[in-house]
Design an enzyme around this catalytic site. Structure first.
Site, PDB file in Angstrom:
ATOM      1  CE  LYS A  88      -0.339  -0.436   4.987  1.00  7.72           C
ATOM      2  NZ  LYS A  88      -0.657   0.485   6.030  1.00  7.72           N
TER       3      LYS A  88
ATOM      4  CE1 TYR B 150      13.107  31.404   3.828  1.00  7.42           C
ATOM      5  CE2 TYR B 150      12.620  29.051   3.896  1.00  7.42           C
ATOM      6  CZ  TYR B 150      12.711  30.244   3.188  1.00  7.42           C
ATOM      7  OH  TYR B 150      12.404  30.259   1.864  1.00  7.42           O
TER       8      TYR B 150
HETATM    9  C1  LIG Z   1      -3.922  -4.126   7.907  1.00  9.05           C
HETATM   10  C2  LIG Z   1      -2.436  -4.071   7.795  1.00  9.05           C
HETATM   11  N1  LIG Z   1      -1.749  -5.215   7.702  1.00  9.05           N
HETATM   12  C3  LIG Z   1      -0.403  -5.237   7.605  1.00  9.05           C
HETATM   13  C4  LIG Z   1       0.320  -4.057   7.595  1.00  9.05           C
HETATM   14  C5  LIG Z   1       1.828  -4.128   7.508  1.00  9.05           C
HETATM   15  O1  LIG Z   1       2.407  -3.699   8.711  1.00  9.05           O
HETATM   16  P1  LIG Z   1       3.996  -3.643   8.873  1.00  9.05           P
HETATM   17  O2  LIG Z   1       4.470  -2.612   7.914  1.00  9.05           O
HETATM   18  O3  LIG Z   1       4.206  -3.240  10.301  1.00  9.05           O
HETATM   19  O4  LIG Z   1       4.513  -4.993   8.560  1.00  9.05           O
HETATM   20  C6  LIG Z   1      -0.358  -2.840   7.699  1.00  9.05           C
HETATM   21  C7  LIG Z   1       0.403  -1.582   7.729  1.00  9.05           C
HETATM   22  O5  LIG Z   1       0.147  -0.647   8.383  1.00  9.05           O
HETATM   23  C8  LIG Z   1      -1.787  -2.843   7.799  1.00  9.05           C
HETATM   24  O6  LIG Z   1      -2.464  -1.706   7.888  1.00  9.05           O
END
Ligand SMILES: Cc1ncc(COP(=O)(O)O)c(C=O)c1O
Length: 398
Positions: free
Chosen positions: A35, A263
């Protein structure tokens, strides 16, 4: 010649990280979480590398992200779990995307979309086990799981599994969530479902809490070569950072003791010194909060960021070292290269490595290296700091 600013993404590292994590964790299935544009690394190339490393599922938050993977020709099993009220379930079903469903309404919407399309929707039911985000509340499990089973019996849904997500707060809290998830699995069976996929753990619990592994783990941060822990770094976990964020020194200036820098003059030179200008700023994801705390590497030496990080640039105090315009500046990468890490930037900015890599902006071109790199004629060799060898093929991607 490499870019003025760029994120070098080592796809071999992603592949190796997945293979390594799989060997440690040993579940039947492994989901690579890609994602948010693959945590900033590029969802499509990372997905391919993760599949090459042995992942057999991909996970994203939104259907839009899932459709983008399908449009790129990735046909691996794929789950999307976060939907707005107008989410296009029909498009997801048509593209063979599993829907993570968190309510009776979503179960009905998926079944309705399946009816319209004339084919069942593959779904996985998300249970609330303590995180209190989305997911079906325990009191609603009989209703929602029963509804899903009823739609499965008439061929509208195929319920492939149930899942939840941990808060990673403490072993005690996570064990309570595991107990809750176990009750959810029983409730699914009671409702008449066959749970092929049961998944709860992301990287942290997958590594440290074997009871949370079930039939699949969802690995995000670990596949990018970052540690989810404060007390164990990526190297100790046997992981290699996939992203190296770098640029080239854009200007060098000698200043006298007392000179104010950037700045608001929140840093002043205490002696005569040399400043190097780095052409990345908060528009590129460099945290403004890292002022006067983070470090960068130039020519093998680490130097402090001084003064305010601006939108496009920040300054580094290089003392009297012979740093020149065009020298490579590494903001972060793999610790083995002697460069700062994303975790160190996270600590400097009061945030975490997840945030540091994911926030790298769209103005920064991603350049893929490693045997799996797209559009490369031959391997694009880079040294450990992400610096291409003279004969390296380069590929600029999205
Ligand atoms: C539903 C879900 N599963 C798995 C993950 C993966 O987590 P990680 O990056 O800690 O392995 C995430 C990430 O936030 C998530 O939202």
């Amino acid at each position: 010649m490499s870019e003025f600013r760029e994120a070098v993404i080592d796809l071999d590292a992603v592949q190796a990280n997945v293979a390594h994590l799989r060997s440690l964790i040993g579940t039947r299935h492994t989901m690579a979480v890609v994602k948010a544009n693959g945590y900033g690394h590029g969802a499509v190339p990372v997905a391919r590398a993760a599949l090459a490393g042995g992942a057999d599922w991909l996970g994203v938050a939104d259907i839009t992200e899932a459709l983008a993977l399908r449009a790129a020709g990735i046909d691996a099993p794929l789950l999307a779990w976060l939907h707005g009220p107008d989410a296009d379930f029909a498009a997801a079903i048509a593209a063979d995307i599993d829907l993570g469903l968190s309510s009776a309404l979503q179960v009905r919407q998926a079944a309705a979309a399946a009816t319209l399309l004339g084919r069942p929707a593959a779904v996985q039911i998300k249970l609330e086990t303590g995180l209190n985000r989305n997911g079906v509340d325990e009191s609603d499990w009989p209703e929602v799981l029963g509804l899903a089973a009823a739609f499965e019996r008439v061929g509208r849904l195929r319920v492939r599994g149930v899942f939840s997500h941990l808060a990673n707060t403490s072993a005690e809290d996570d064990l309570a969530a595991i107990a809750s998830f176990d009750r959810g699995l029983d409730a699914a069976v009671t409702a008449g479902l066959t749970v092929d996929l049961a998944h709860l753990a992301s990287t942290a619990a997958a590594l440290r809490l074997p009871a949370a592994r079930y039939t699949m783990v969802r690995l995000g941060i670990g596949i990018y070569g970052q540690s989810p822990f404060d007390d164990e770094d990526a190297a100790a976990l046997g992981l290699t950072a996939a992203m190296t964020l770098r640029g080239r020194v854009a200007a060098v200036r000698r200043v006298a003791a007392g000179a104010g820098v950037s700045y608001d003059y929140l840093w002043r030179a205490t002696t005569d010194t040399t400043l190097a200008l780095v052409p990345l700023g908060y528009a590129d994801g460099v945290p403004r909060q890292a002022m006067n705390t983070a470090r960068v590497a130039i020519n093998g030496t680490q130097y402090p960021v001084v003064g305010r990080v601006a939108m496009d640039q920040f300054l580094v105090d290089v003392d009297s070292d012979p740093v020149a315009v065009g020298d490579v500046v590494v903001l972060f990468g793999d610790a083995a290269a002697g460069v700062p890490t994303a975790a160190e930037w996270g600590a400097a900015a009061g945030t975490i490595n997840y945030d540091i890599v994911t926030r790298v902006g769209s103005r920064v071109p991603r350049r893929y290296v490693g045997a799996l790199a797209e559009n490369t004629a031959g391997a694009s060799a880079v040294d450990a700091a992400g610096v291409p060898h003279a004969d390296a093929a380069e590929s600029a991607g999205a």
